[in-house]
Design an enzyme around this catalytic site. Sequence first.
Site, PDB file in Angstrom:
ATOM      1  N   ARG A   1      46.579 -35.391 -26.756  1.00  0.00           N
ATOM      2  CA  ARG A   1      45.947 -36.505 -27.461  1.00  0.00           C
ATOM      3  C   ARG A   1      45.138 -37.390 -26.540  1.00  0.00           C
ATOM      4  NH1 ARG A   1      51.074 -39.415 -29.624  1.00  0.00           N
ATOM      5  NH2 ARG A   1      52.334 -39.007 -27.822  1.00  0.00           N
TER       6      ARG A   1
ATOM      7  N   LYS B   1      30.325 -12.603 -36.686  1.00  0.00           N
ATOM      8  CA  LYS B   1      29.730 -13.507 -37.676  1.00  0.00           C
ATOM      9  C   LYS B   1      30.291 -14.923 -37.642  1.00  0.00           C
ATOM     10  CE  LYS B   1      32.757 -12.322 -41.526  1.00  0.00           C
ATOM     11  NZ  LYS B   1      33.030 -11.433 -42.607  1.00  0.00           N
ATOM     12  N   TYR B   2      31.354 -15.163 -36.868  1.00  0.00           N
ATOM     13  CA  TYR B   2      31.954 -16.496 -36.882  1.00  0.00           C
ATOM     14  C   TYR B   2      31.952 -17.156 -35.510  1.00  0.00           C
ATOM     15  CZ  TYR B   2      34.068 -15.603 -41.459  1.00  0.00           C
ATOM     16  OH  TYR B   2      34.281 -15.336 -42.781  1.00  0.00           O
TER      17      TYR B   2
ATOM     18  N   ASP C   1      51.415 -31.964 -23.291  1.00  0.00           N
ATOM     19  CA  ASP C   1      50.072 -32.424 -22.924  1.00  0.00           C
ATOM     20  C   ASP C   1      49.801 -32.328 -21.422  1.00  0.00           C
ATOM     21  OD1 ASP C   1      50.052 -33.009 -25.565  1.00  0.00           O
ATOM     22  OD2 ASP C   1      49.604 -35.136 -25.369  1.00  0.00           O
TER      23      ASP C   1
ATOM     24  N   GLY D   1      57.285 -35.805 -29.043  1.00  0.00           N
ATOM     25  CA  GLY D   1      57.109 -34.459 -29.597  1.00  0.00           C
ATOM     26  C   GLY D   1      57.946 -33.428 -28.858  1.00  0.00           C
TER      27      GLY D   1
ATOM     28  N   MET E   1      45.964 -29.316 -28.880  1.00  0.00           N
ATOM     29  CA  MET E   1      46.616 -30.608 -28.662  1.00  0.00           C
ATOM     30  C   MET E   1      46.373 -31.150 -27.254  1.00  0.00           C
ATOM     31  SD  MET E   1      50.240 -31.119 -30.474  1.00  0.00           S
ATOM     32  CE  MET E   1      50.366 -31.383 -32.233  1.00  0.00           C
TER      33      MET E   1
ATOM     34  N   ASP F   1      55.288 -40.244 -21.214  1.00  0.00           N
ATOM     35  CA  ASP F   1      55.030 -41.476 -20.472  1.00  0.00           C
ATOM     36  C   ASP F   1      55.698 -42.691 -21.120  1.00  0.00           C
ATOM     37  OD1 ASP F   1      53.257 -40.940 -22.554  1.00  0.00           O
ATOM     38  OD2 ASP F   1      51.729 -42.278 -21.770  1.00  0.00           O
TER      39      ASP F   1
END
Length: 696
Positions: free
Chosen positions: A280, A270-271, A227, A105, A278, A199
């Site tokens: 993984r 309200k939320y 990551d 990525g 990300m 890696d």
Amino acid sequence: MSKKSIDIEKMLNHPEVQKIISHINPELIERRAYVPTECAVFSGTYTVLKNDEAYQFNIDREAKVQLPKIINNKVQVVERIDSPKELFKEKYGKKRNIGLVFSGGPAPGGHNVIAGIFDAAKKANQKTKIFGFLMGPDGVLENEYIELTENLVDVYRNLGGFTMVKTGRTKIDTDDKLALSKETCRQLHLDALVIVGGDDSNTNAAFLAQDMFDDNIQVIGVPKTIDGDIQVKDETGKVLCAMSFGFHTAARAFSTEISNLSTDCSSDVKYWHVCKVMGRVASHLALEVALQTHANITLIGEELADYVDEKRLNKAKTVDYNAYGMTLRHLSRVICNGIVKRAAVGKNYGVIVIPEGVLEFINEIQIFIIKLNAIIAEYNNAHDKDFHIEFPGLENKLTYLRRLARRSREEGFLSIWSTRDDDLFNEIPPFFQEGLLTERDSHGNFQFSQVETDKVLMGLVKDYLNILKEKGVYKIGINRNYYKKTLEKAGFDPDFFGTLLFADYDRDEFLLLKPTIVSMRTLKEALINGKAVQETEEIPLAVEKIYKQSVPNFKTQFHSYGYDGRGSDPTRFDCVYTYNLGLTVFSLIANGATGQMAAIKNLEMDFSKWEPIGIPIGALMHLEEKKGKLVLVLKKSVVDLNTPVFKIVQSLRKKWLAASPGKDEYRRPGPIRFAGKNEEERPITLVLNALENPET
Ligand code: FBP
């Protein structure tokens, strides 16, 4: 309004319009012009490498067997050398062909790695050529490349993405692919190949270095991944690479957005904003986001993996459990606990940060992943066919699994998929079953980005909150003053009604309706029992209003952060870090190194202490299960629960949950500014972890 029609051609040619709509805007000009500071060792013309024997590695036995030519590499420190011998100068400054490939990525800063290599290589010899392989490792396999020129490199200086040459996830993992790569390197007369990746890609770098050792083609890795799971310490804990590049930018980009959501939810009240970030496998990004934003709840996968359910463990003697650790259900209870506590003080809103890879740390899911990996690999081997092609849809896959379970029960056939596995698997929602059965990526990794982790978890949270609501445990706390005002305004005695309605009427600033009051019917019963109303009378409107406000409506908004942060323009930290990584790569190449990963030691300290080094990749390898086989790969670095950064986040959890009357604790990191005084110097994770280092 003027009726004169607009001459669009003229308008577009207007200098002011041209300036404003040009894609070359002031921000871009500023970025391209920025010159990252160089580490002191690069201030001269030449650098040399010194082996540093102070670092110790526990070398894997298999690595010794598979990587004999590079396994004895040492940590190499880059040093400036002012008056080297003529022979050294000649070798250092010889014309070279260098190939570079991005793998995996994108991560902010990649273009500056190229810029660093390019500048250093051209400084040593103008005739040196740098080739960029296109579309990742496929470019190496298919010999697709472009030559990187000054004009091209200049366009991308300090800019995010891997746009210049693109990237890909192909793995160079077979003898055929190694041979094709070698052939490409030979055809291009490469002296060195640089692999910028995570890696798995650095693992590829080690094998290529081994394979091309006798051809004198050097291979150098560069630690890339948002990551943050390439961090290197030696066996004694000495830090060699505190963080892969791109992590800081991605974390800062996510944090800016998540901080904005904190502002939104504490305004609109309200939320609950559910933010999947990300990462993984490791939860480093979530941890940094927690520090940057002080979100109310942040899950850290590694912490969940550490959990042991003692009750289950004891029961396991009689019940056939295969998971004694954290279960999805238990985790959903932990989240509900936070939500219920905040609701009790009137805060029916908040922010939850969920690391993308969290499920891998949940024992029961991990077991499914391992079993399914093995089943798929076994099928592919036994039938010489691809499981996913043979069983394309979810139903086909489930039928196959059911067959395995049935055979294990009826025919006593030894299978890792038992009837109990099948029953448990059938309890999970189909979209999640599908996610668990998706094809692994080319490296054999489970593709967490394809699974709606957050939805799986929050689905359970919603179900349990409903149960708690029915039990009268989940309620919105009512502000005492508001309650009093409402009743007094309607001509009622708040104290009289207060003792009938609330559990702790005399004590708290926020009042919670008694657990027995869960509907209009039970509310009326409470009022009748307390002689506040007769059977035939209506519930007073003011009381009804208070009741209705106490009923929680759990509303969520889901957000996914990853690709946006991966594509961000790099922070100043990542700009400087990656440029110096590029300079380090060239220094390693010019000094004949191979099988090494370029790194900068002391990233956690002031820039003046940064030390460019080469780390032996072979020494970092270990055996890991991939696609059902044990293979040699570079060890990923997950969140260490004993580091200061984790301990600090853990100890501040209660504060950031802010389940008490008063303000929330949200922090505003602000946008990535790149230039300017307030841009922070490095990830908070690094700063805090350096506290354990006595040198700082
Ligand atoms: P790398 O390890 O290759 O740097 O990529 C990391 C990552 O950004 C993960 O956080 C995420 O799970 C994955 O890539 C997404 O991959 P894809 O681009 O294939 O969707």
